[in-house]
Design an enzyme around this catalytic site. Structure first.
Site, PDB file in Angstrom:
ATOM      1  N   GLY A 143      -3.009  30.892 -61.177  1.00  0.00           N
ATOM      2  CA  GLY A 143      -3.498  30.449 -62.470  1.00  0.00           C
ATOM      3  C   GLY A 143      -2.482  30.718 -63.547  1.00  0.00           C
ATOM      4  O   GLY A 143      -1.319  31.059 -63.271  1.00  0.00           O
ATOM      5  N   MET A 179      -2.322  33.150 -65.467  1.00  0.00           N
ATOM      6  CA  MET A 179      -1.977  34.560 -65.604  1.00  0.00           C
ATOM      7  C   MET A 179      -1.102  35.070 -64.465  1.00  0.00           C
ATOM      8  O   MET A 179      -0.379  36.028 -64.632  1.00  0.00           O
ATOM      9  CB  MET A 179      -3.263  35.404 -65.657  1.00  0.00           C
ATOM     10  CG  MET A 179      -4.199  35.032 -66.795  1.00  0.00           C
ATOM     11  SD  MET A 179      -3.412  35.162 -68.394  1.00  0.00           S
ATOM     12  CE  MET A 179      -2.958  36.873 -68.384  1.00  0.00           C
ATOM     13  N   GLY A 180      -1.176  34.458 -63.303  1.00  0.00           N
ATOM     14  CA  GLY A 180      -0.397  34.939 -62.173  1.00  0.00           C
ATOM     15  C   GLY A 180      -0.933  34.384 -60.881  1.00  0.00           C
ATOM     16  O   GLY A 180      -1.539  33.300 -60.848  1.00  0.00           O
ATOM     17  N   VAL A 198      -2.969  35.151 -56.927  1.00  0.00           N
ATOM     18  CA  VAL A 198      -4.028  35.948 -56.314  1.00  0.00           C
ATOM     19  C   VAL A 198      -3.814  35.948 -54.806  1.00  0.00           C
ATOM     20  O   VAL A 198      -3.600  34.880 -54.202  1.00  0.00           O
ATOM     21  CB  VAL A 198      -5.419  35.389 -56.662  1.00  0.00           C
ATOM     22  CG1 VAL A 198      -6.515  36.278 -56.064  1.00  0.00           C
ATOM     23  CG2 VAL A 198      -5.590  35.260 -58.161  1.00  0.00           C
ATOM     24  N   ASP A 242     -14.458  35.757 -70.777  1.00  0.00           N
ATOM     25  CA  ASP A 242     -14.185  34.589 -69.939  1.00  0.00           C
ATOM     26  C   ASP A 242     -15.326  34.358 -68.953  1.00  0.00           C
ATOM     27  O   ASP A 242     -15.111  34.101 -67.778  1.00  0.00           O
ATOM     28  CB  ASP A 242     -12.867  34.782 -69.184  1.00  0.00           C
ATOM     29  CG  ASP A 242     -12.370  33.474 -68.570  1.00  0.00           C
ATOM     30  OD1 ASP A 242     -12.875  32.406 -68.966  1.00  0.00           O
ATOM     31  OD2 ASP A 242     -11.493  33.525 -67.689  1.00  0.00           O
TER      32      ASP A 242
END
Length: 546
Positions: free
Chosen positions: A22, A24-25, A27, A137
């Protein structure tokens, strides 16, 4: 940082599978090399971690997240930094699918199921807010549904980008996180005001609306239009609640208020409102499964049947006549049999009955007022040899013993003791009951059980529930022993019905020095998702032994 399958991160997390990526980074599904436990690692991009005071903010919020221990919240296990400057978080691995996948697969969810999913989400949010965290969120993507229909809130907002995270579809419809954002998250705040927990309640209201209708309450083709939807004024799209069930309209209208001061004050208040509606639903089953009563048969149906089947009706009439004749003959035989019995010599029945003085106490001879003349002997009727002639009847008085007060059965050591006279004063926690009364019951029990670390467990019912409760007690730092001053008595059952529905019921009592000091009750009810009796009672115990 990008890792490879099989690589060991930070010397202890072996990467098994890449789950996604995503803004943000990335997974990954990993295995702890020492504990052999499956976890999820989120590796945050270095450029985000190196932002101004991002490190301090990440660390502070991670410390808060580790304090959240709730069955409806994913557990944060670890948080650290790598040599390249990227941060990573280690979360509980959850088997299941997120709510967005459920809605895409099934479409509109039944009202009862939607309410239960929202109630669980609010229970998790309450724990998050108590820890001082604002999720920021809440969306279907961040609500996981396990194989046992439990909601798990994931991604606790430990590292959220300030500019938001959204995308546009090929058709131009905006589908990013802005559709679930509250007005204050979009910047509509008065000077000096800050975002608080009510922003998460707004977002959950949007999620509940989407579960009930299949669509979010507000839609736009660009981020700019979403800002306009929350800006106020005459051009704002009104909230359309026509597709929402009647009993939920006032609740959703309040949850989706643009003015946060008019929303629910906290997650508990929001959840209590939904519990109130859930308790008054006719059933917890799908609306599509309700059976419509069949209409009454038409008057013409009976004549049609007679004309179509005349022979069958004649046979039925003949059968009734035969049965009636047999009954008449049988009645006549019985009457003849009793009329033919000779009257006993020792007793002639009249309306006056008296016992002579010389009659022994063990027997009574029935005497009749003397007639003016002896009655003529009846014509003897021959009695068939197969019918025995009864012996003369002697009416003996039955001595009536004085009534003794009923004695209560003795209670053995294996039986449950009777309720004490003062049982009405024992605090009661009713699952789904009034929040103020439940809070008062927990507070009273907490005061009586302060510093208690050893308990005895007397649990019955479903073996799986008993095992779950025992494990939960250990998680509360309670040592379960055979004998203790504090005894927890529990009984719970879960019955699996059709169409994914289940029936649950449970009750429990906490005794201290043999006296009940706290009671718990979950009334029998049907449900699809939610805590079973053991999980629900353990959740209450976590507040009692806090």
């Amino acid at each position: 940082m990008s890792v490879q399958i099989g690589e060991v991160v930070d010397g202890k997390y072996r990467v098994l599978e890449r789950l996604g990526a995503g803004g943000m980074g990335e997974v990954y599904k990993v295995e702890h090399t020492f504990l052999k436990a499956i976890r999820v690692i989120k590796v945050i991009r270095p450029q985000i971690s190196e932002a101004a005071d991002a490190h301090d903010r990440f660390l502070r919020e991670a410390q808060l997240a580790t304090k959240v221990q709730h069955p409806n919240v994913a557990t944060l296990h670890d948080f650290s930094a790598l040599p390249d400057g990227s941060h990573y978080m280690v979360w509980e691995y959850i088997e299941g699918e997120n709510l967005a996948q459920v809605i895409r697969r099934r479409g509109i969810l039944p009202a009862g199921e939607s309410i239960q999913l929202a109630i669980q989400s609010l229970a998790g949010l309450e724990a998050i807010h108590r820890a001082g965290i604002i999720h920021r969120d809440i969306s279907p993507e961040n609500l996981m549904i396990t194989g046992t229909d439990r909601v798990k809130i994931i991604d606790l907002g430990v590292a959220k980008a300030e500019q938001g995270d959204y995308a546009v579809t090929q058709t131009g419809m905006f589908v990013g996180k802005l559709r679930y954002s509250s007005p204050e998250q979009l910047g509509f705040l008065q000077p000096g005001e800050k975002i608080d927990a009510r922003a998460d309640l707004y977002s959950l209201g949007v999620v509940l609306f989407e579960m009930l209708t299949g669509r979010p309450p507000f839609e736009a083709t660009s981020p700019h239009q979403y800002f306009l939807q929350h800006a106020g004024g005459t051009n704002v799209q009104p909230l359309d609640l026509a597709r929402v069930p009647d009993r939920l309209r006032p609740i959703l209208a309040r949850a989706l208020e643009r003015d946060r001061n008019r929303r629910f004050a906290n997650a508990r208040e929001f959840g209590d409102a939904l519990e109130h509606v859930a308790a008054r639903l006719p059933t917890q089953e799908d609306d599509t499964l309700r059976v419509t009563p069949l209409p009454a048969p038409l008057p013409a149906a009976a004549p049609t049947e007679i004309v179509a089947q005349p022979r069958a009706r004649k046979r039925q009439t003949a059968l009734f006549l035969v049965i009636a004749l047999v009954m008449i003959v049988f009645g006549a035989l019985v009457t003849w049999h009793y009329m033919s019995r000779p009257a006993p010599a020792s007793a002639i029945v009249t309306n006056t009955i008296a016992a002579p003085k010389d009659t022994p106490a063990s027997s009574v001879t029935v005497q009749v007022s003397p007639p003016p003349a002896p009655a003529p002997m009846p014509v003897p009727v021959p009695v068939p040899t197969s019918v025995p002639v009864p012996a003369p009847v002697v009416v003996a008085p039955v001595p009536v013993a004085p009534k003794k007060p009923a004695q209560k059965a003795a209670v053995t050591e294996t039986e449950a003791p009777e309720e004490p006279l003062e049982s009405e004063t024992v605090p009661m926690y009713l699952e789904g009951g009034v929040g103020a009364r439940n809070d008062s019951a927990i507070a009273a029990a907490r005061e009586r059980l302060h510093n208690v670390t050893r308990v005895a467990l007397d649990a019955r019912g479903d073996t799986d529930l008993v095992a779950q409760l025992r494990d939960r007690l250990a998680g509360l730092n309670l040592t379960v022993v055979d004998r203790a001053d504090v005894i927890i008595r529990f009984y719970g059952t879960v019955t699996h019905l059709r169409f994914g529905r289940k029936m649950r019921a449970g009750e429990a009592t906490i005794l201290k020095n043999g006296r009940p000091i706290f009671r718990y009750q979950m009334k029998a009810e049907q449900y699809r998702v939610g805590d079973n009796p053991a999980e629900a009672f353990a959740r209450v115990l976590s507040d009692v032994f806090r």
